[in-house]
Design a protein around this motif. Structure first.
Motif, PDB file in Angstrom:
ATOM      1  N   UNK A  44      13.306 102.234  55.129  1.00 32.71           N
ATOM      2  CA  UNK A  44      12.704 103.533  54.859  1.00 32.71           C
ATOM      3  C   UNK A  44      12.399 104.208  56.186  1.00 32.71           C
ATOM      4  N   UNK A  45      12.929 105.435  56.342  1.00 31.49           N
ATOM      5  CA  UNK A  45      12.736 106.209  57.563  1.00 31.49           C
ATOM      6  C   UNK A  45      11.960 107.478  57.257  1.00 31.49           C
ATOM      7  N   UNK A  46      11.306 108.028  58.264  1.00 36.69           N
ATOM      8  CA  UNK A  46      10.595 109.287  58.106  1.00 36.69           C
ATOM      9  C   UNK A  46       9.625 109.498  59.252  1.00 36.69           C
ATOM     10  N   UNK A  47       8.966 110.614  59.238  1.00 38.88           N
ATOM     11  CA  UNK A  47       8.139 111.026  60.365  1.00 38.88           C
ATOM     12  C   UNK A  47       6.903 110.159  60.554  1.00 38.88           C
ATOM     13  N   UNK A  48       6.630 109.824  61.817  1.00 36.96           N
ATOM     14  CA  UNK A  48       5.389 109.144  62.175  1.00 36.96           C
ATOM     15  C   UNK A  48       4.193 110.077  62.065  1.00 36.96           C
ATOM     16  N   UNK A  49       4.446 111.376  61.947  1.00 36.89           N
ATOM     17  CA  UNK A  49       3.363 112.365  61.949  1.00 36.89           C
ATOM     18  C   UNK A  49       2.859 112.710  60.546  1.00 36.89           C
ATOM     19  N   UNK A  50       3.461 112.135  59.524  1.00 37.86           N
ATOM     20  CA  UNK A  50       3.052 112.416  58.153  1.00 37.86           C
ATOM     21  C   UNK A  50       1.702 111.762  57.866  1.00 37.86           C
ATOM     22  N   UNK A  80       3.163 104.460  62.340  1.00 40.45           N
ATOM     23  CA  UNK A  80       2.337 105.203  61.392  1.00 40.45           C
ATOM     24  C   UNK A  80       3.172 106.138  60.515  1.00 40.45           C
ATOM     25  N   UNK A  81       2.493 106.985  59.745  1.00 39.55           N
ATOM     26  CA  UNK A  81       3.176 107.991  58.949  1.00 39.55           C
ATOM     27  C   UNK A  81       3.982 107.396  57.815  1.00 39.55           C
ATOM     28  N   UNK A  82       5.203 107.889  57.658  1.00 33.28           N
ATOM     29  CA  UNK A  82       6.082 107.405  56.598  1.00 33.28           C
ATOM     30  C   UNK A  82       6.345 105.911  56.747  1.00 33.28           C
ATOM     31  N   UNK A  83       6.438 105.432  57.982  1.00 34.58           N
ATOM     32  CA  UNK A  83       6.657 104.002  58.198  1.00 34.58           C
ATOM     33  C   UNK A  83       5.507 103.186  57.620  1.00 34.58           C
ATOM     34  N   UNK A 145      11.775 113.691  61.879  1.00 40.15           N
ATOM     35  CA  UNK A 145      12.201 114.451  63.045  1.00 40.15           C
ATOM     36  C   UNK A 145      13.494 113.926  63.643  1.00 40.15           C
ATOM     37  N   UNK A 146      13.596 114.025  64.972  1.00 37.37           N
ATOM     38  CA  UNK A 146      14.831 113.642  65.649  1.00 37.37           C
ATOM     39  C   UNK A 146      15.195 112.177  65.417  1.00 37.37           C
ATOM     40  N   UNK A 147      14.195 111.287  65.447  1.00 36.58           N
ATOM     41  CA  UNK A 147      14.485 109.868  65.255  1.00 36.58           C
ATOM     42  C   UNK A 147      15.043 109.579  63.873  1.00 36.58           C
ATOM     43  N   UNK A 148      14.494 110.256  62.869  1.00 33.99           N
ATOM     44  CA  UNK A 148      14.986 110.092  61.503  1.00 33.99           C
ATOM     45  C   UNK A 148      16.420 110.587  61.386  1.00 33.99           C
ATOM     46  N   UNK A 149      16.698 111.749  61.985  1.00 33.14           N
ATOM     47  CA  UNK A 149      18.063 112.297  61.963  1.00 33.14           C
ATOM     48  C   UNK A 149      19.026 111.382  62.704  1.00 33.14           C
TER      49      UNK A 149
END
Length: 228
Positions: A44-50, A80-83, A145-149
């Motif tokens: 599962x990937x996604x923003x750390x800022x969520x 953090x965030x989505x992770x 963000x960029x890392x997810x992309x």
């Protein structure tokens, strides 16, 4: 004759590169040994800022819980965030919760929902990315963000070029991803830079039920195994 620029500095760099090979090799060996014992997982990937009260955090948590209930483990980037949401959902569901952490100047720190014996630390992004691709039976890609992309397009490229076996790549959040999908169709496809079949590499969904349906449907016909 043109004077060589910074010869001592360049030679020092080359020497350091040679010794770095051993550190890189050590990260691969440690990663392969630990990940090969864990069993089939979905990343599962996604923003750390969520934030934890935002809808995609809560949705990622629910997706992760459903994934472990379906018999898979969950892998995240460990932060953090989505992770965190992914590891939390796996933890609540009583399943395997893996974190592939990396030291960054901001945002990244271990979240508390990773299994104590399944937290791996990396210095090199490319080694960490190999672990995601090799040991994942699917990618669930939340808004990021960029890392997810980066993770998304690398997986698509590897499958497109037949460097790894095909596995489900599931984008969650129509409102977030539909603009990117439209651009891929209107620009990449219309310019002839991808083929129409490449669009079949990804699924766009909005719920945990759809994620599980895609995984179950795919693995009714395909076996579970590392990707290379």
């Amino acid at each position: 004759m043109r004077k060589e620029q910074h010869p001592k500095g360049w030679n020092a760099i080359k020497t350091n590169d040679s010794w770095a090979i051993f550190k890189i090799m050590g990260e691969f060996v440690n990663g392969f040994e630990k990940m090969s014992k864990i069993g089939p997982c979905v990343s599962i990937f996604g923003s750390a800022r969520t934030k934890s009260d935002q809808k995609y955090y809560l949705l990622a948590e629910n997706i992760a819980r459903r994934i472990v209930e379906a018999g898979y483990g969950v892998i995240t980037g460990g932060g953090p965030g989505i992770m965190e949401a992914g590891n939390k959902g796996a933890h609540i569901g009583g399943g395997t919760s893996v974190g592939l952490n990396i030291e960054l100047p901001f945002e990244q720190h271990d979240n508390p929902y990773i299994d104590s014996d399944k937290s791996l630390d990396f210095d090199y992004f490319f080694v960490r990315k190999v672990m995601f691709v090799k040991y994942s039976q699917g990618f669930v890609v939340m808004p990021g963000g960029f890392g997810t992309l980066d993770e998304l397009f690398e997986a698509m490229t590897l499958i497109q070029t037949h460097k790894i076996e095909k596995f489900p790549i599931i984008l969650v959040g129509t409102e977030f991803w539909e603009g990117l999908i439209a651009w891929i169709k209107s620009t990449l496809l219309s310019f002839g830079n991808i083929s129409p079949d490449d669009l079949n590499l990804i699924h766009l969904v909005d719920s945990e039920d759809e994620v599980i349906d895609i995984l179950d449907s795919f693995y009714k016909e395909s076996g579970l195994s590392p990707n290379f």
